[in-house]
Enzyme design. Structure first.
Site, PDB file in Angstrom:
ATOM      1  N   HIS A  91       0.847  -1.187   0.000  1.00 24.12           N
ATOM      2  CA  HIS A  91       0.000   0.000   0.000  1.00 24.12           C
ATOM      3  C   HIS A  91       0.887   1.242   0.000  1.00 24.12           C
ATOM      4  O   HIS A  91       2.103   1.143   0.185  1.00 24.12           O
ATOM      5  CB  HIS A  91      -0.931   0.013   1.232  1.00 24.12           C
ATOM      6  CG  HIS A  91      -0.206  -0.019   2.526  1.00 24.12           C
ATOM      7  ND1 HIS A  91      -0.116  -1.147   3.310  1.00 24.12           N
ATOM      8  CD2 HIS A  91       0.487   0.938   3.178  1.00 24.12           C
ATOM      9  CE1 HIS A  91       0.593  -0.891   4.380  1.00 24.12           C
ATOM     10  NE2 HIS A  91       0.981   0.375   4.332  1.00 24.12           N
TER      11      HIS A  91
HETATM   12  C1  T46 Z   1       3.133   0.827   6.820  1.00 24.20           C
HETATM   13  C2  T46 Z   1       3.885  -0.429   7.034  1.00 24.20           C
HETATM   14  C3  T46 Z   1       5.362  -0.196   7.120  1.00 24.20           C
HETATM   15  C4  T46 Z   1      -3.936  -0.253  13.497  1.00 24.20           C
HETATM   16  O1  T46 Z   1      -5.026  -0.458  14.060  1.00 24.20           O
HETATM   17  N1  T46 Z   1      -3.186   0.816  13.888  1.00 24.20           N
HETATM   18  C5  T46 Z   1      -1.974   1.070  13.330  1.00 24.20           C
HETATM   19  O2  T46 Z   1      -1.315   2.051  13.725  1.00 24.20           O
HETATM   20  C6  T46 Z   1      -1.496   0.220  12.286  1.00 24.20           C
HETATM   21  C7  T46 Z   1      -0.166   0.485  11.616  1.00 24.20           C
HETATM   22  C8  T46 Z   1      -2.272  -0.836  11.890  1.00 24.20           C
HETATM   23  N2  T46 Z   1      -3.472  -1.060  12.486  1.00 24.20           N
HETATM   24  C9  T46 Z   1      -4.270  -2.234  12.084  1.00 24.20           C
HETATM   25  C10 T46 Z   1      -4.775  -2.225  10.665  1.00 24.20           C
HETATM   26  C11 T46 Z   1      -4.794  -3.710  10.317  1.00 24.20           C
HETATM   27  O3  T46 Z   1      -6.021  -4.269  10.759  1.00 24.20           O
HETATM   28  O4  T46 Z   1      -3.404  -3.377  12.194  1.00 24.20           O
HETATM   29  C12 T46 Z   1      -3.666  -4.304  11.158  1.00 24.20           C
HETATM   30  C13 T46 Z   1      -2.402  -4.578  10.347  1.00 24.20           C
HETATM   31  O5  T46 Z   1      -2.048  -3.401   9.591  1.00 24.20           O
HETATM   32  P1  T46 Z   1      -1.526  -3.469   8.092  1.00 24.20           P
HETATM   33  O6  T46 Z   1      -2.115  -4.634   7.395  1.00 24.20           O
HETATM   34  O7  T46 Z   1      -1.699  -2.131   7.463  1.00 24.20           O
HETATM   35  O8  T46 Z   1       0.045  -3.761   8.345  1.00 24.20           O
HETATM   36  P2  T46 Z   1       1.249  -3.713   7.311  1.00 24.20           P
HETATM   37  O9  T46 Z   1       2.380  -4.383   7.983  1.00 24.20           O
HETATM   38  O10 T46 Z   1       0.850  -4.205   5.971  1.00 24.20           O
HETATM   39  O11 T46 Z   1       1.587  -2.138   7.157  1.00 24.20           O
HETATM   40  C14 T46 Z   1       2.051  -1.406   8.259  1.00 24.20           C
HETATM   41  C15 T46 Z   1       1.346  -0.043   8.348  1.00 24.20           C
HETATM   42  O12 T46 Z   1      -0.063  -0.230   8.353  1.00 24.20           O
HETATM   43  C16 T46 Z   1       1.703   0.860   7.211  1.00 24.20           C
HETATM   44  O13 T46 Z   1       1.278   2.179   7.483  1.00 24.20           O
HETATM   45  O14 T46 Z   1       3.636   1.757   6.215  1.00 24.20           O
HETATM   46  O15 T46 Z   1       3.456  -1.197   8.149  1.00 24.20           O
END
Ligand code: T46
Length: 137
Positions: free
Chosen positions: A52
């Site tokens: 993303h």
């Molecule tokens: C990024 C990369 C490096 C939250 O509730 N609060 C938060 O601050 C974050 C970061 C995530 N979440 C929730 C949203 C999803 O349900 O945690 C779950 C996993 O998040 P996500 O699938 O977006 O994780 P990554 O590892 O794909 O991405 C993350 C960050 O979201 C993103 O901003 O730049 O790490």
């Protein structure tokens, strides 16, 4: 200009071990006010994360233990960087597609973010991101 921008944090090492201080607004410091901190760990082998971009979010990613490979893409160019030491912070700006691959079992990835969590700031479709980045939408 390279998509990969590092902050080199000085390590304060002595006979007891090492300490890194992360500050804002100083030389060799995080170039934004930190509103949120999160960390990624216990990532299963072979799993990739990210896929993303963010419309308005600046982040610095620091691998506190282990390593992982970060791919950054601005819609035209794609570069990659290994995060493999706690003294190196990778600066990730707005409108940069990111993917994280090849997590080691012990990887702990700390991320400092300029904004609170906001799902509406995410662009999760690569084609949409590319059009927005190239200003064709
Ligand atoms: C990024 C990369 C490096 C939250 O509730 N609060 C938060 O601050 C974050 C970061 C995530 N979440 C929730 C949203 C999803 O349900 O945690 C779950 C996993 O998040 P996500 O699938 O977006 O994780 P990554 O590892 O794909 O991405 C993350 C960050 O979201 C993103 O901003 O730049 O790490």
């Amino acid at each position: 200009m390279s998509l990969v921008k590092w902050i080199d944090f000085p390590s304060l090492a002595d006979s007891r071990g090492s300490l890194v201080a992360v500050e804002m607004g100083q030389d060799k410091a995080v170039p934004f006010g930190i509103k949120r901190v999160y960390y990624i760990y216990h990532t299963e082998q072979g799993v990739s994360r990210g896929y993303h971009a963010h419309k308005q979010l600046k982040q610095v990613a620091i691998c506190l233990a282990g390593k992982c490979r970060m791919v950054l893409d601005d819609g035209t160019d794609r570069e990659e960087a290994w995060l493999d030491r706690p003294t190196k912070g990778l600066v990730i700006g707005d409108m940069v597609w990111r993917e994280m691959h090849d997590f080691s079992k012990d990887c702990v990835l700390l991320v400092l973010a300029s904004e609170h969590y906001d799902e509406s700031d995410y662009i999760r479709d690569y084609e949409t991101f590319q059009k927005m980045a190239r200003k064709t939408v």
